[in-house]
Design an enzyme around this catalytic site. Structure first.
Site, PDB file in Angstrom:
ATOM      1  CB  SER A 291       2.714   5.355 -11.447  1.00  0.00           C
ATOM      2  OG  SER A 291       2.745   6.129 -10.666  1.00  0.00           O
ATOM      3  CG  ASP A 302      15.701  12.081 -18.027  1.00  0.00           C
ATOM      4  OD1 ASP A 302      15.508  11.285 -18.916  1.00  0.00           O
ATOM      5  OD2 ASP A 302      14.976  12.859 -17.436  1.00  0.00           O
ATOM      6  CE  LYS A 316      -1.218   7.079 -12.234  1.00  0.00           C
ATOM      7  NZ  LYS A 316      -0.450   7.998 -11.371  1.00  0.00           N
TER       8      LYS A 316
END
Length: 534
Positions: A291, A302, A316
Protein backbone atom coordinates in the site's frame (compact mmCIF):
# COMPACT_ATOMS: atom_id res chain seq x y z
CA UNK A 1 -30.22 -24.76 13.96
CA UNK A 2 -29.43 -26.07 10.47
CA UNK A 3 -32.41 -24.17 9.09
CA UNK A 4 -31.17 -20.98 10.78
CA UNK A 5 -27.69 -21.37 9.26
CA UNK A 6 -29.14 -22.02 5.78
CA UNK A 7 -31.33 -18.97 6.11
CA UNK A 8 -28.44 -16.76 7.16
CA UNK A 9 -26.44 -18.06 4.21
CA UNK A 10 -29.32 -17.14 1.91
CA UNK A 11 -29.52 -13.71 3.46
CA UNK A 12 -25.80 -13.19 2.94
CA UNK A 13 -26.14 -14.23 -0.69
CA UNK A 14 -28.98 -11.74 -1.17
CA UNK A 15 -26.80 -8.98 0.28
CA UNK A 16 -23.90 -9.95 -1.99
CA UNK A 17 -26.09 -9.90 -5.09
CA UNK A 18 -27.56 -6.57 -4.02
CA UNK A 19 -24.24 -4.86 -3.55
CA UNK A 20 -22.82 -6.35 -6.73
CA UNK A 21 -25.74 -4.88 -8.64
CA UNK A 22 -25.30 -1.54 -6.91
CA UNK A 23 -21.66 -1.33 -7.93
CA UNK A 24 -22.52 -2.21 -11.52
CA UNK A 25 -25.59 -0.05 -12.14
CA UNK A 26 -25.69 2.63 -9.45
CA UNK A 27 -28.37 3.54 -6.89
CA UNK A 28 -31.41 3.32 -9.17
CA UNK A 29 -34.98 2.46 -8.30
CA UNK A 30 -34.46 -1.28 -8.66
CA UNK A 31 -31.61 -1.19 -6.19
CA UNK A 32 -33.67 0.74 -3.66
CA UNK A 33 -36.31 -1.94 -3.88
CA UNK A 34 -33.68 -4.56 -3.12
CA UNK A 35 -32.59 -2.57 -0.07
CA UNK A 36 -36.18 -2.49 1.14
CA UNK A 37 -36.47 -6.24 0.59
CA UNK A 38 -33.42 -6.83 2.78
CA UNK A 39 -34.86 -4.63 5.55
CA UNK A 40 -38.21 -6.46 5.33
CA UNK A 41 -36.41 -9.80 5.62
CA UNK A 42 -34.73 -8.72 8.83
CA UNK A 43 -38.05 -7.50 10.25
CA UNK A 44 -39.75 -10.80 9.40
CA UNK A 45 -37.00 -12.74 11.17
CA UNK A 46 -37.30 -10.56 14.25
CA UNK A 47 -41.09 -10.83 14.42
CA UNK A 48 -41.82 -14.37 13.26
CA UNK A 49 -38.83 -16.71 13.56
CA UNK A 50 -39.39 -19.79 15.77
CA UNK A 51 -36.42 -19.12 18.05
CA UNK A 52 -34.78 -15.97 19.40
CA UNK A 53 -32.04 -14.65 17.14
CA UNK A 54 -29.25 -12.15 17.56
CA UNK A 55 -30.14 -9.63 14.87
CA UNK A 56 -27.03 -7.60 15.57
CA UNK A 57 -24.84 -10.64 14.97
CA UNK A 58 -26.66 -11.48 11.73
CA UNK A 59 -26.29 -7.93 10.41
CA UNK A 60 -22.59 -7.84 11.30
CA UNK A 61 -21.93 -11.16 9.56
CA UNK A 62 -23.92 -10.00 6.54
CA UNK A 63 -21.89 -6.82 6.21
CA UNK A 64 -18.60 -8.69 6.66
CA UNK A 65 -19.50 -11.29 4.04
CA UNK A 66 -20.69 -8.68 1.54
CA UNK A 67 -17.46 -6.70 1.83
CA UNK A 68 -15.41 -9.90 1.61
CA UNK A 69 -17.08 -10.67 -1.72
CA UNK A 70 -16.20 -7.26 -3.15
CA UNK A 71 -12.42 -7.25 -2.71
CA UNK A 72 -9.78 -8.30 -0.15
CA UNK A 73 -9.36 -4.86 1.42
CA UNK A 74 -12.88 -3.54 2.00
CA UNK A 75 -13.65 -4.20 5.66
CA UNK A 76 -16.09 -3.69 8.53
CA UNK A 77 -14.79 -2.47 11.89
CA UNK A 78 -16.79 -2.52 15.11
CA UNK A 79 -16.56 0.54 17.33
CA UNK A 80 -13.90 -1.16 19.48
CA UNK A 81 -11.90 -2.36 16.46
CA UNK A 82 -12.11 1.14 15.00
CA UNK A 83 -10.68 2.65 18.19
CA UNK A 84 -7.67 0.31 18.13
CA UNK A 85 -7.13 0.85 14.42
CA UNK A 86 -7.26 4.63 14.81
CA UNK A 87 -4.60 4.51 17.51
CA UNK A 88 -2.22 3.05 14.95
CA UNK A 89 -3.10 5.62 12.28
CA UNK A 90 -3.31 8.59 14.65
CA UNK A 91 0.12 7.67 15.98
CA UNK A 92 -0.86 7.93 19.64
CA UNK A 93 -2.95 6.53 22.46
CA UNK A 94 -3.79 7.69 25.98
CA UNK A 95 -2.12 5.93 28.89
CA UNK A 96 0.86 5.99 31.28
CA UNK A 97 3.58 5.61 28.64
CA UNK A 98 5.55 2.42 29.18
CA UNK A 99 6.70 -0.41 26.96
CA UNK A 100 6.15 -3.58 28.96
CA UNK A 101 6.29 -7.35 28.74
CA UNK A 102 4.75 -10.12 30.81
CA UNK A 103 7.75 -11.77 32.47
CA UNK A 104 7.32 -14.69 34.87
CA UNK A 105 3.66 -13.66 35.43
CA UNK A 106 4.77 -10.12 36.26
CA UNK A 107 4.52 -6.84 34.33
CA UNK A 108 8.11 -5.88 33.49
CA UNK A 109 8.79 -2.34 32.26
CA UNK A 110 11.04 -2.62 29.21
CA UNK A 111 11.33 1.15 28.93
CA UNK A 112 9.30 4.27 29.72
CA UNK A 113 8.26 6.29 26.66
CA UNK A 114 10.56 9.35 26.45
CA UNK A 115 8.72 12.44 27.65
CA UNK A 116 5.74 10.42 28.85
CA UNK A 117 4.16 10.60 32.32
CA UNK A 118 5.94 7.48 33.60
CA UNK A 119 9.40 8.72 32.66
CA UNK A 120 8.68 12.11 34.23
CA UNK A 121 7.85 10.39 37.53
CA UNK A 122 11.01 8.26 37.48
CA UNK A 123 9.73 4.87 36.31
CA UNK A 124 12.79 2.91 35.12
CA UNK A 125 13.57 0.06 32.76
CA UNK A 126 13.49 -3.15 34.78
CA UNK A 127 10.80 -1.98 37.20
CA UNK A 128 8.08 -4.53 37.96
CA UNK A 129 4.49 -3.35 38.29
CA UNK A 130 2.99 -5.55 41.01
CA UNK A 131 -0.18 -3.62 41.86
CA UNK A 132 -2.57 -1.45 39.85
CA UNK A 133 -5.11 0.59 41.82
CA UNK A 134 -4.56 -1.72 44.77
CA UNK A 135 -5.25 -4.86 42.72
CA UNK A 136 -2.57 -7.55 42.52
CA UNK A 137 -0.96 -7.41 39.06
CA UNK A 138 0.91 -10.72 39.18
CA UNK A 139 -0.06 -14.30 38.43
CA UNK A 140 -1.12 -16.53 35.57
CA UNK A 141 -4.25 -14.50 34.79
CA UNK A 142 -2.18 -11.45 33.80
CA UNK A 143 -1.97 -10.90 30.04
CA UNK A 144 -1.53 -7.93 27.70
CA UNK A 145 -5.26 -7.24 27.43
CA UNK A 146 -5.60 -7.23 31.24
CA UNK A 147 -2.79 -4.67 31.48
CA UNK A 148 -4.16 -2.47 28.66
CA UNK A 149 -7.59 -2.37 30.31
CA UNK A 150 -6.08 -1.00 33.53
CA UNK A 151 -3.23 1.22 32.39
CA UNK A 152 -4.79 2.89 29.39
CA UNK A 153 -7.50 5.50 29.87
CA UNK A 154 -8.54 9.04 29.09
CA UNK A 155 -5.98 11.80 29.27
CA UNK A 156 -6.10 13.54 32.66
CA UNK A 157 -7.31 10.52 34.61
CA UNK A 158 -4.97 8.87 37.10
CA UNK A 159 -3.91 5.35 38.03
CA UNK A 160 -2.07 4.16 41.15
CA UNK A 161 0.69 1.61 40.65
CA UNK A 162 3.11 -0.13 42.99
CA UNK A 163 6.60 -0.88 41.73
CA UNK A 164 9.05 -3.55 42.87
CA UNK A 165 12.64 -2.39 42.29
CA UNK A 166 14.68 -5.01 44.13
CA UNK A 167 14.07 -3.62 47.61
CA UNK A 168 11.80 -4.84 50.38
CA UNK A 169 9.42 -1.87 50.27
CA UNK A 170 7.30 -1.20 47.18
CA UNK A 171 7.42 2.21 45.49
CA UNK A 172 3.98 3.78 45.03
CA UNK A 173 3.24 6.14 42.14
CA UNK A 174 0.13 8.01 41.06
CA UNK A 175 0.44 8.53 37.31
CA UNK A 176 -1.77 10.98 35.41
CA UNK A 177 -2.49 9.54 32.00
CA UNK A 178 -1.55 11.54 28.93
CA UNK A 179 -1.39 11.22 25.15
CA UNK A 180 1.41 8.79 24.33
CA UNK A 181 3.06 8.75 20.89
CA UNK A 182 3.20 5.52 18.88
CA UNK A 183 6.42 5.89 16.96
CA UNK A 184 6.33 4.76 13.35
CA UNK A 185 10.12 4.85 13.05
CA UNK A 186 11.72 1.79 14.63
CA UNK A 187 15.31 2.81 14.00
CA UNK A 188 17.32 5.79 12.83
CA UNK A 189 21.12 5.76 12.92
CA UNK A 190 24.27 6.33 10.91
CA UNK A 191 25.29 3.21 8.99
CA UNK A 192 28.61 4.81 7.95
CA UNK A 193 29.99 8.33 8.40
CA UNK A 194 28.00 9.42 5.29
CA UNK A 195 25.08 6.96 5.08
CA UNK A 196 21.97 7.25 7.24
CA UNK A 197 19.48 4.46 7.89
CA UNK A 198 15.77 4.87 8.73
CA UNK A 199 13.35 1.99 9.31
CA UNK A 200 9.66 2.95 9.03
CA UNK A 201 7.05 0.48 10.31
CA UNK A 202 3.79 2.23 9.34
CA UNK A 203 2.34 5.34 7.67
CA UNK A 204 0.49 7.21 10.43
CA UNK A 205 -0.33 10.88 10.93
CA UNK A 206 2.98 11.41 12.71
CA UNK A 207 5.23 9.50 10.29
CA UNK A 208 6.26 12.41 8.11
CA UNK A 209 7.07 14.59 11.14
CA UNK A 210 9.10 11.73 12.65
CA UNK A 211 10.90 11.25 9.34
CA UNK A 212 11.84 14.94 9.09
CA UNK A 213 13.19 14.84 12.66
CA UNK A 214 15.25 11.75 11.85
CA UNK A 215 16.63 13.22 8.62
CA UNK A 216 17.52 16.47 10.38
CA UNK A 217 19.33 14.55 13.13
CA UNK A 218 21.19 12.32 10.67
CA UNK A 219 22.21 15.28 8.52
CA UNK A 220 23.69 16.91 11.59
CA UNK A 221 25.86 13.80 11.94
CA UNK A 222 27.11 13.99 8.35
CA UNK A 223 24.51 12.06 6.34
CA UNK A 224 24.38 12.74 2.60
CA UNK A 225 23.10 9.32 1.47
CA UNK A 226 20.08 7.45 2.82
CA UNK A 227 18.71 3.93 3.22
CA UNK A 228 14.94 3.88 3.78
CA UNK A 229 13.84 0.46 5.05
CA UNK A 230 10.18 -0.33 4.27
CA UNK A 231 10.38 -4.09 4.83
CA UNK A 232 7.32 -5.39 6.62
CA UNK A 233 5.58 -1.99 6.35
CA UNK A 234 1.99 -2.82 5.40
CA UNK A 235 1.02 0.80 4.75
CA UNK A 236 -1.40 3.23 6.33
CA UNK A 237 -2.59 6.68 5.32
CA UNK A 238 -2.51 7.71 1.65
CA UNK A 239 -1.75 11.33 2.50
CA UNK A 240 1.22 10.28 4.62
CA UNK A 241 2.58 8.20 1.73
CA UNK A 242 2.32 11.25 -0.51
CA UNK A 243 4.00 13.46 2.12
CA UNK A 244 6.86 11.02 2.61
CA UNK A 245 7.48 10.63 -1.12
CA UNK A 246 7.45 14.44 -1.34
CA UNK A 247 10.52 14.46 0.94
CA UNK A 248 12.57 12.98 -1.94
CA UNK A 249 11.11 14.68 -5.02
CA UNK A 250 11.34 18.20 -6.47
CA UNK A 251 8.26 20.41 -6.76
CA UNK A 252 5.84 19.61 -9.56
CA UNK A 253 6.56 15.89 -9.92
CA UNK A 254 3.51 13.61 -10.04
CA UNK A 255 3.80 11.22 -7.08
CA UNK A 256 0.61 9.18 -7.43
CA UNK A 257 -2.94 9.50 -8.70
CA UNK A 258 -6.19 7.82 -7.69
CA UNK A 259 -9.26 7.02 -9.76
CA UNK A 260 -12.47 5.03 -9.39
CA UNK A 261 -15.94 4.70 -10.93
CA UNK A 262 -17.43 7.23 -8.52
CA UNK A 263 -14.15 9.06 -7.80
CA UNK A 264 -12.71 11.23 -10.59
CA UNK A 265 -8.98 11.19 -11.08
CA UNK A 266 -7.07 13.03 -8.35
CA UNK A 267 -3.37 13.84 -8.82
CA UNK A 268 -0.87 14.28 -6.01
CA UNK A 269 2.15 16.45 -6.89
CA UNK A 270 5.38 17.05 -5.00
CA UNK A 271 5.86 20.41 -3.31
CA UNK A 272 9.01 22.38 -2.55
CA UNK A 273 9.12 21.12 1.06
CA UNK A 274 11.31 18.05 0.58
CA UNK A 275 14.13 17.53 3.10
CA UNK A 276 16.08 14.97 1.07
CA UNK A 277 15.59 15.91 -2.56
CA UNK A 278 19.28 15.48 -3.30
CA UNK A 279 21.61 12.72 -2.24
CA UNK A 280 21.69 9.06 -3.23
CA UNK A 281 18.71 7.01 -2.01
CA UNK A 282 18.13 3.27 -1.62
CA UNK A 283 14.74 1.88 -0.56
CA UNK A 284 14.50 -1.70 0.75
CA UNK A 285 11.21 -3.59 0.29
CA UNK A 286 10.00 -7.15 0.67
CA UNK A 287 6.85 -9.24 0.18
CA UNK A 288 5.19 -7.60 3.22
CA UNK A 289 5.73 -4.02 2.00
CA UNK A 290 2.28 -2.89 0.91
CA UNK A 291 0.00 0.00 0.00
CA UNK A 292 1.61 3.27 1.17
CA UNK A 293 5.04 1.61 1.08
CA UNK A 294 4.43 0.76 -2.57
CA UNK A 295 3.34 4.31 -3.36
CA UNK A 296 6.66 5.66 -2.07
CA UNK A 297 8.78 2.92 -3.69
CA UNK A 298 6.81 3.20 -6.95
CA UNK A 299 7.24 6.98 -7.20
CA UNK A 300 10.97 6.81 -6.43
CA UNK A 301 11.40 4.04 -9.00
CA UNK A 302 9.24 5.54 -11.78
CA UNK A 303 10.88 8.97 -11.48
CA UNK A 304 14.40 7.48 -11.28
CA UNK A 305 15.01 9.21 -7.95
CA UNK A 306 16.64 6.20 -6.28
CA UNK A 307 17.27 2.47 -6.35
CA UNK A 308 14.74 -0.05 -4.97
CA UNK A 309 16.22 -3.31 -3.70
CA UNK A 310 14.90 -6.45 -2.01
CA UNK A 311 12.02 -8.66 -3.10
CA UNK A 312 8.72 -8.04 -4.90
CA UNK A 313 6.27 -6.12 -2.73
CA UNK A 314 2.79 -7.21 -1.66
CA UNK A 315 0.74 -5.69 -4.49
CA UNK A 316 -2.03 -3.57 -2.91
CA UNK A 317 -3.16 -0.80 -5.22
CA UNK A 318 -6.65 -0.16 -3.80
CA UNK A 319 -7.71 2.91 -1.82
CA UNK A 320 -10.27 2.63 0.99
CA UNK A 321 -12.60 5.41 2.11
CA UNK A 322 -14.27 5.49 5.57
CA UNK A 323 -18.06 5.38 5.91
CA UNK A 324 -19.46 5.82 9.43
CA UNK A 325 -22.39 3.71 10.63
CA UNK A 326 -24.95 4.79 13.22
CA UNK A 327 -23.63 2.62 16.08
CA UNK A 328 -20.06 3.94 15.93
CA UNK A 329 -18.82 1.19 13.66
CA UNK A 330 -17.36 1.87 10.24
CA UNK A 331 -17.02 0.47 6.75
CA UNK A 332 -13.73 0.92 4.96
CA UNK A 333 -14.85 0.57 1.36
CA UNK A 334 -12.56 0.43 -1.63
CA UNK A 335 -13.43 3.55 -3.61
CA UNK A 336 -10.50 3.92 -6.04
CA UNK A 337 -7.30 2.46 -7.38
CA UNK A 338 -4.02 4.28 -7.16
CA UNK A 339 -1.50 4.52 -9.98
CA UNK A 340 2.23 5.25 -9.93
CA UNK A 341 3.62 8.14 -12.03
CA UNK A 342 4.08 5.91 -15.11
CA UNK A 343 0.39 4.96 -14.90
CA UNK A 344 0.83 1.44 -13.58
CA UNK A 345 -1.52 -0.19 -11.10
CA UNK A 346 0.39 -2.59 -8.89
CA UNK A 347 -2.74 -4.30 -7.49
CA UNK A 348 -2.56 -8.09 -7.62
CA UNK A 349 -5.56 -9.93 -9.13
CA UNK A 350 -8.19 -11.12 -6.64
CA UNK A 351 -10.62 -12.81 -9.02
CA UNK A 352 -10.32 -16.14 -7.21
CA UNK A 353 -11.41 -14.77 -3.85
CA UNK A 354 -9.86 -13.46 -0.68
CA UNK A 355 -8.44 -16.78 0.50
CA UNK A 356 -6.40 -17.33 -2.65
CA UNK A 357 -5.36 -13.68 -2.58
CA UNK A 358 -3.79 -13.97 0.86
CA UNK A 359 -2.33 -17.40 0.08
CA UNK A 360 -0.12 -15.70 -2.48
CA UNK A 361 2.73 -15.52 0.06
CA UNK A 362 2.92 -19.30 0.31
CA UNK A 363 2.55 -19.64 -3.46
CA UNK A 364 5.50 -17.31 -4.00
CA UNK A 365 7.52 -19.47 -1.63
CA UNK A 366 6.54 -22.68 -3.46
CA UNK A 367 7.48 -21.18 -6.82
CA UNK A 368 10.90 -20.18 -5.52
CA UNK A 369 10.28 -16.45 -5.91
CA UNK A 370 11.93 -15.56 -2.61
CA UNK A 371 15.17 -17.10 -3.85
CA UNK A 372 15.18 -16.74 -7.67
CA UNK A 373 14.17 -13.52 -9.42
CA UNK A 374 13.66 -15.31 -12.75
CA UNK A 375 10.72 -17.25 -11.26
CA UNK A 376 8.66 -14.02 -11.38
CA UNK A 377 6.79 -13.60 -14.67
CA UNK A 378 5.22 -10.31 -15.78
CA UNK A 379 3.18 -10.09 -19.01
CA UNK A 380 4.34 -7.60 -21.65
CA UNK A 381 0.91 -5.93 -21.49
CA UNK A 382 1.84 -4.60 -18.03
CA UNK A 383 5.20 -3.18 -19.15
CA UNK A 384 5.98 0.48 -18.46
CA UNK A 385 9.05 2.70 -18.82
CA UNK A 386 10.54 5.03 -16.26
CA UNK A 387 11.70 8.49 -17.24
CA UNK A 388 15.21 7.11 -17.90
CA UNK A 389 13.77 4.34 -20.05
CA UNK A 390 14.08 1.50 -17.53
CA UNK A 391 11.45 -1.24 -17.75
CA UNK A 392 9.03 -1.62 -14.82
CA UNK A 393 5.83 -3.65 -14.51
CA UNK A 394 2.37 -3.26 -13.04
CA UNK A 395 -0.20 -5.80 -11.94
CA UNK A 396 1.60 -7.45 -9.06
CA UNK A 397 3.53 -5.28 -6.65
CA UNK A 398 6.76 -3.31 -7.07
CA UNK A 399 9.56 -5.41 -8.54
CA UNK A 400 12.84 -4.07 -7.12
CA UNK A 401 15.59 -2.79 -9.39
CA UNK A 402 18.00 -5.17 -7.66
CA UNK A 403 16.63 -8.48 -6.40
CA UNK A 404 18.08 -9.82 -3.14
CA UNK A 405 17.04 -13.38 -2.31
CA UNK A 406 15.81 -14.42 1.10
CA UNK A 407 18.61 -16.15 2.98
CA UNK A 408 16.91 -19.17 4.55
CA UNK A 409 20.12 -20.97 5.49
CA UNK A 410 20.17 -19.55 9.04
CA UNK A 411 16.55 -20.47 9.79
CA UNK A 412 17.07 -24.03 10.99
CA UNK A 413 14.35 -26.08 12.68
CA UNK A 414 16.30 -25.58 15.90
CA UNK A 415 16.09 -21.78 15.59
CA UNK A 416 12.39 -21.94 14.72
CA UNK A 417 11.76 -24.02 17.85
CA UNK A 418 13.73 -21.52 19.97
CA UNK A 419 11.51 -18.74 18.66
CA UNK A 420 8.34 -20.77 19.05
CA UNK A 421 9.15 -21.51 22.70
CA UNK A 422 10.17 -17.85 23.26
CA UNK A 423 13.59 -18.94 24.54
CA UNK A 424 15.54 -15.95 23.18
CA UNK A 425 13.23 -13.52 24.92
CA UNK A 426 13.11 -15.48 28.19
CA UNK A 427 16.88 -15.88 28.35
CA UNK A 428 17.72 -12.24 27.59
CA UNK A 429 15.15 -10.93 30.10
CA UNK A 430 16.72 -13.15 32.78
CA UNK A 431 20.21 -12.09 31.74
CA UNK A 432 19.39 -8.38 31.92
CA UNK A 433 17.61 -8.89 35.25
CA UNK A 434 20.82 -10.34 36.70
CA UNK A 435 23.32 -8.08 34.92
CA UNK A 436 21.65 -4.69 34.32
CA UNK A 437 23.73 -2.79 36.88
CA UNK A 438 26.95 -4.45 35.71
CA UNK A 439 26.27 -3.59 32.06
CA UNK A 440 25.38 0.00 32.90
CA UNK A 441 28.60 0.39 34.88
CA UNK A 442 30.76 -1.24 32.21
CA UNK A 443 29.27 0.54 29.18
CA UNK A 444 28.44 4.28 29.48
CA UNK A 445 26.04 4.00 26.55
CA UNK A 446 24.82 1.86 23.69
CA UNK A 447 27.68 2.86 21.37
CA UNK A 448 30.25 1.37 23.76
CA UNK A 449 28.09 -1.71 24.36
CA UNK A 450 27.64 -2.38 20.65
CA UNK A 451 31.36 -2.04 19.97
CA UNK A 452 32.72 -3.96 22.95
CA UNK A 453 30.12 -6.44 24.26
CA UNK A 454 30.76 -10.04 23.19
CA UNK A 455 28.70 -13.18 23.62
CA UNK A 456 31.06 -15.28 25.75
CA UNK A 457 31.21 -19.10 26.00
CA UNK A 458 29.58 -18.80 29.45
CA UNK A 459 26.62 -16.90 27.97
CA UNK A 460 26.27 -19.52 25.22
CA UNK A 461 26.34 -22.33 27.80
CA UNK A 462 23.68 -20.61 29.92
CA UNK A 463 21.55 -20.04 26.84
CA UNK A 464 21.68 -23.69 25.81
CA UNK A 465 20.78 -24.72 29.37
CA UNK A 466 17.80 -22.34 29.33
CA UNK A 467 16.68 -23.79 26.00
CA UNK A 468 16.83 -27.33 27.41
CA UNK A 469 14.75 -26.28 30.43
CA UNK A 470 12.19 -24.73 28.09
CA UNK A 471 11.90 -27.99 26.18
CA UNK A 472 14.16 -27.28 23.18
CA UNK A 473 16.61 -30.14 22.80
CA UNK A 474 20.06 -29.08 21.59
CA UNK A 475 20.68 -29.75 17.90
CA UNK A 476 24.33 -29.47 16.85
CA UNK A 477 23.58 -29.17 13.14
CA UNK A 478 20.86 -26.59 13.76
CA UNK A 479 23.16 -24.63 16.05
CA UNK A 480 25.89 -24.48 13.39
CA UNK A 481 23.41 -23.26 10.78
CA UNK A 482 21.81 -20.62 13.02
CA UNK A 483 24.66 -19.66 15.35
CA UNK A 484 25.31 -16.22 13.85
CA UNK A 485 21.60 -15.38 13.94
CA UNK A 486 21.10 -16.66 17.49
CA UNK A 487 24.10 -14.79 18.89
CA UNK A 488 23.08 -11.58 17.10
CA UNK A 489 19.57 -11.82 18.51
CA UNK A 490 20.82 -12.48 22.05
CA UNK A 491 22.92 -9.31 21.89
CA UNK A 492 20.12 -7.34 20.18
CA UNK A 493 17.49 -8.33 22.78
CA UNK A 494 19.87 -7.42 25.62
CA UNK A 495 20.42 -4.02 23.98
CA UNK A 496 16.67 -3.50 23.52
CA UNK A 497 15.91 -4.40 27.13
CA UNK A 498 18.48 -1.90 28.43
CA UNK A 499 18.15 0.87 25.82
CA UNK A 500 15.43 0.81 23.15
CA UNK A 501 14.22 -0.81 19.92
CA UNK A 502 16.59 1.39 17.89
CA UNK A 503 19.48 -0.42 19.60
CA UNK A 504 17.92 -3.77 18.65
CA UNK A 505 17.92 -2.95 14.94
CA UNK A 506 21.38 -1.44 15.01
CA UNK A 507 22.78 -4.68 16.46
CA UNK A 508 20.82 -6.84 14.01
CA UNK A 509 22.05 -4.79 11.05
CA UNK A 510 25.40 -6.58 11.39
CA UNK A 511 23.93 -9.75 9.83
CA UNK A 512 21.37 -8.05 7.52
CA UNK A 513 22.17 -8.87 3.87
CA UNK A 514 19.89 -6.22 2.35
CA UNK A 515 21.26 -3.54 4.68
CA UNK A 516 24.87 -4.32 3.71
CA UNK A 517 24.00 -4.50 0.01
CA UNK A 518 22.41 -1.05 0.27
CA UNK A 519 25.60 0.30 1.87
CA UNK A 520 27.73 -1.25 -0.88
CA UNK A 521 25.56 0.31 -3.60
CA UNK A 522 25.67 3.75 -1.99
CA UNK A 523 29.42 3.64 -1.42
CA UNK A 524 30.18 2.35 -4.92
CA UNK A 525 27.72 4.72 -6.61
CA UNK A 526 28.04 3.25 -10.12
CA UNK A 527 24.53 1.75 -10.19
CA UNK A 528 23.04 5.23 -9.86
CA UNK A 529 24.27 5.99 -13.38
CA UNK A 530 21.27 4.06 -14.73
CA UNK A 531 18.98 6.72 -13.28
CA UNK A 532 20.26 9.44 -15.60
CA UNK A 533 17.67 10.62 -18.10
CA UNK A 534 18.02 9.73 -21.76
Amino acid sequence: MKMKKNFIAGLLLTAVLFLTATVSTGQNLANRKEIQKLIQTMQIIELAYVDSVDIQDIVTKTIEQVLKELDPHSAYLSAEELKKSNEQLEGSFEGIGVTFQIYHDTILVISPVPGGPSEKLGILSGDKIVKINGEDATGKDINNEWVFDRLRGKKGTSVDISIYRGKKDLLDFTIVRDKIPLNSIDASFMATPEIGYIRLNRFSKTSQEEFVQSVTDLKSKGMNKLILDLRGNSGGLLNTAFELADEFLPAGELIVYTEGLHNPRKDFYATSLGNFEKGKLVIIIDEASASASEIVAGAVQDLDRGIVIGRRSFGKGLVQGPFDLSDGSLIRLTTARYYTPTGRSIQRPYDNGTEDYYNDFSERFKHGEYVHADSIKFPDSLKYKTRAGRIVYGGGGIMPDIFIPWDSTMFSDYFVELRRKNVLNTFTLDYVEDNRDKINRQYPGFREFNKEFKITPDIIREFKETAEREGVKFDEEGWRASEALILAQIKAFIARNIWDVNAFYEVMSEIDNEYHRAIDLLEDGQVFGILERN
